[in-house]
Scaffold this motif. Sequence first.
Motif, mmCIF file in Angstrom:
data_model
loop_
_atom_site.group_PDB
_atom_site.id
_atom_site.type_symbol
_atom_site.label_atom_id
_atom_site.label_comp_id
_atom_site.label_asym_id
_atom_site.label_seq_id
_atom_site.Cartn_x
_atom_site.Cartn_y
_atom_site.Cartn_z
ATOM 1 N N VAL A 167 27.403 -2.295 -15.420
ATOM 2 C CA VAL A 167 27.684 -2.340 -17.351
ATOM 3 C C VAL A 167 28.646 -1.041 -17.132
ATOM 4 N N ALA A 168 29.857 -1.974 -18.007
ATOM 5 C CA ALA A 168 30.348 -0.482 -18.297
ATOM 6 C C ALA A 168 30.039 -0.258 -20.112
ATOM 7 N N ILE A 169 30.070 1.033 -20.401
ATOM 8 C CA ILE A 169 30.416 0.836 -21.361
ATOM 9 C C ILE A 169 31.838 1.400 -22.255
ATOM 10 N N ALA A 170 32.483 1.189 -23.393
ATOM 11 C CA ALA A 170 33.186 1.412 -24.480
ATOM 12 C C ALA A 170 32.991 1.780 -25.274
ATOM 13 N N ASP A 171 32.698 3.560 -25.658
ATOM 14 C CA ASP A 171 31.662 3.738 -27.058
ATOM 15 C C ASP A 171 32.818 5.666 -27.134
ATOM 16 N N GLN B 219 15.850 2.749 -16.510
ATOM 17 C CA GLN B 219 14.681 3.164 -17.086
ATOM 18 C C GLN B 219 14.530 1.236 -16.570
ATOM 19 N N MET B 220 15.599 -0.167 -16.892
ATOM 20 C CA MET B 220 15.632 -1.048 -16.851
ATOM 21 C C MET B 220 15.910 -1.608 -15.336
ATOM 22 N N ASP B 221 15.033 -2.668 -14.807
ATOM 23 C CA ASP B 221 15.566 -3.052 -13.654
ATOM 24 C C ASP B 221 16.817 -4.413 -14.220
ATOM 25 N N ASN B 222 17.733 -3.720 -12.326
ATOM 26 C CA ASN B 222 18.971 -5.283 -11.816
ATOM 27 C C ASN B 222 19.981 -4.297 -12.640
ATOM 28 N N LEU B 223 20.182 -3.050 -13.495
ATOM 29 C CA LEU B 223 21.143 -3.130 -14.842
ATOM 30 C C LEU B 223 21.721 -2.100 -13.638
ATOM 31 N N GLU B 224 23.043 -1.115 -13.953
ATOM 32 C CA GLU B 224 23.992 -0.427 -12.638
ATOM 33 C C GLU B 224 24.690 0.113 -13.985
ATOM 34 N N VAL B 225 25.045 0.939 -14.194
ATOM 35 C CA VAL B 225 26.000 1.954 -15.367
ATOM 36 C C VAL B 225 27.731 2.154 -14.606
ATOM 37 N N VAL B 226 28.510 1.606 -13.732
ATOM 38 C CA VAL B 226 29.720 1.695 -13.172
ATOM 39 C C VAL B 226 30.876 2.288 -14.332
ATOM 40 N N PHE B 227 30.665 2.148 -15.005
ATOM 41 C CA PHE B 227 31.337 3.235 -15.757
ATOM 42 C C PHE B 227 31.124 3.825 -17.062
ATOM 43 N N GLU B 228 31.663 4.603 -17.405
ATOM 44 C CA GLU B 228 32.363 4.716 -19.322
ATOM 45 C C GLU B 228 33.232 4.977 -20.101
ATOM 46 N N LEU C 190 39.722 2.383 -21.519
ATOM 47 C CA LEU C 190 38.763 1.478 -20.882
ATOM 48 C C LEU C 190 40.034 0.356 -19.914
ATOM 49 N N LEU C 191 41.219 0.097 -21.292
ATOM 50 C CA LEU C 191 41.927 -1.125 -20.297
ATOM 51 C C LEU C 191 43.055 -0.289 -19.302
ATOM 52 N N GLU C 192 42.861 0.862 -19.396
ATOM 53 C CA GLU C 192 43.221 1.638 -18.106
ATOM 54 C C GLU C 192 42.554 1.507 -17.199
ATOM 55 N N THR C 193 41.144 1.734 -17.353
ATOM 56 C CA THR C 193 40.372 2.396 -15.887
ATOM 57 C C THR C 193 39.391 0.584 -15.332
ATOM 58 N N ILE C 194 39.691 -0.153 -16.547
ATOM 59 C CA ILE C 194 38.474 -1.081 -16.076
ATOM 60 C C ILE C 194 38.687 -2.295 -14.777
ATOM 61 N N ALA C 195 39.862 -1.953 -14.473
ATOM 62 C CA ALA C 195 40.539 -2.809 -13.545
ATOM 63 C C ALA C 195 40.589 -1.732 -11.778
ATOM 64 N N GLU C 196 39.238 -0.940 -11.538
ATOM 65 C CA GLU C 196 39.477 -0.283 -11.000
ATOM 66 C C GLU C 196 37.597 -0.651 -10.871
ATOM 67 N N HIS C 197 37.126 -0.645 -10.728
ATOM 68 C CA HIS C 197 35.816 -1.057 -11.149
ATOM 69 C C HIS C 197 35.045 -2.556 -11.037
ATOM 70 N N GLN C 198 34.337 -2.881 -10.224
ATOM 71 C CA GLN C 198 33.876 -3.904 -10.808
ATOM 72 C C GLN C 198 32.601 -3.917 -11.358
ATOM 73 N N THR C 199 32.421 -4.959 -12.908
ATOM 74 C CA THR C 199 31.856 -4.973 -14.076
ATOM 75 C C THR C 199 31.672 -6.588 -14.028
ATOM 76 N N ASP C 200 30.493 -7.007 -14.239
ATOM 77 C CA ASP C 200 29.859 -7.651 -14.482
ATOM 78 C C ASP C 200 29.779 -7.559 -16.454
ATOM 79 N N VAL C 201 29.111 -6.876 -16.806
ATOM 80 C CA VAL C 201 28.911 -6.659 -18.507
ATOM 81 C C VAL C 201 29.788 -5.834 -18.793
ATOM 82 N N LEU C 202 30.359 -5.816 -20.251
ATOM 83 C CA LEU C 202 31.046 -4.654 -20.888
ATOM 84 C C LEU C 202 30.100 -4.438 -22.639
ATOM 85 N N LEU C 203 29.833 -3.279 -22.636
ATOM 86 C CA LEU C 203 29.524 -3.078 -24.132
ATOM 87 C C LEU C 203 31.047 -2.502 -24.430
#
Length: 215
Positions: free
Chosen positions: A4-8, A23-32, A39-52
């Motif tokens: 998971v990635a977070i953009a805020d 605290q949740m199973d099976n979730l990992e924050v990979v970048f913020e 976000l646009l400049e760095t997201i390609a550098e990370h394997q991301t499934d879901v973006l918040l």
Amino acid sequence: MIRVAIADDHKLFREGLRFLMDQMDNLEVVFEASNGRELLETIAEHQTDVLLLDLDMPEVDGLEALKQLRPIQPDLGIIILTMHSDAKMVAYLMELGANSYLLKDTSPEEFQKAITSVVEEGFYFNKMVSQAMLGGLKGQVKKKPSLGYRESLTSREIEVLELICQEYTAKEIAEKLFISHRTVEGHRKNLIDKLGVKNTAGLIVKAIKEDLVQV
């Protein structure tokens, strides 16, 4: 593990989300990211499934980030996470390619459910989103549906499309229609190609907008 990635732009809110997901199973924050440009400049550098994705961010806001991301990251699950509950905004962002839309006061249980559903099914629509789409998109429909769409679909594809719009999972559709999960996926891919959309959320948006199903 769901990445998971977070953009805020609010650091405290990002840290709160990270703590919650730890605290949740099976979730990992990979970048913020603290703004849309980062976000646009760095997201390609990370394997991301879901973006918040927040909407109100400096430099590049969430709306523009969504517009730019969807063509280059068609498989990325994008969940709008905001305080804006305007129905027209919800419908517009879903039409642009968001996979889900949550308010920032969403419960942790629904938050986790939305992330999992976006990864497994390609979308998550709660009552607010469903009502906004029915109001916002149906209001845009012409009296006569666009020619070509319904004619190009087989009766089975229409059945599958109707069940997708009723939020049945692929497994549930397979059981209901007495076909295999693989066959359901084949129909879903054919529908995406025929309707010219990029994902399952787009299928639902298109079906409602073009009045292809009764909802």
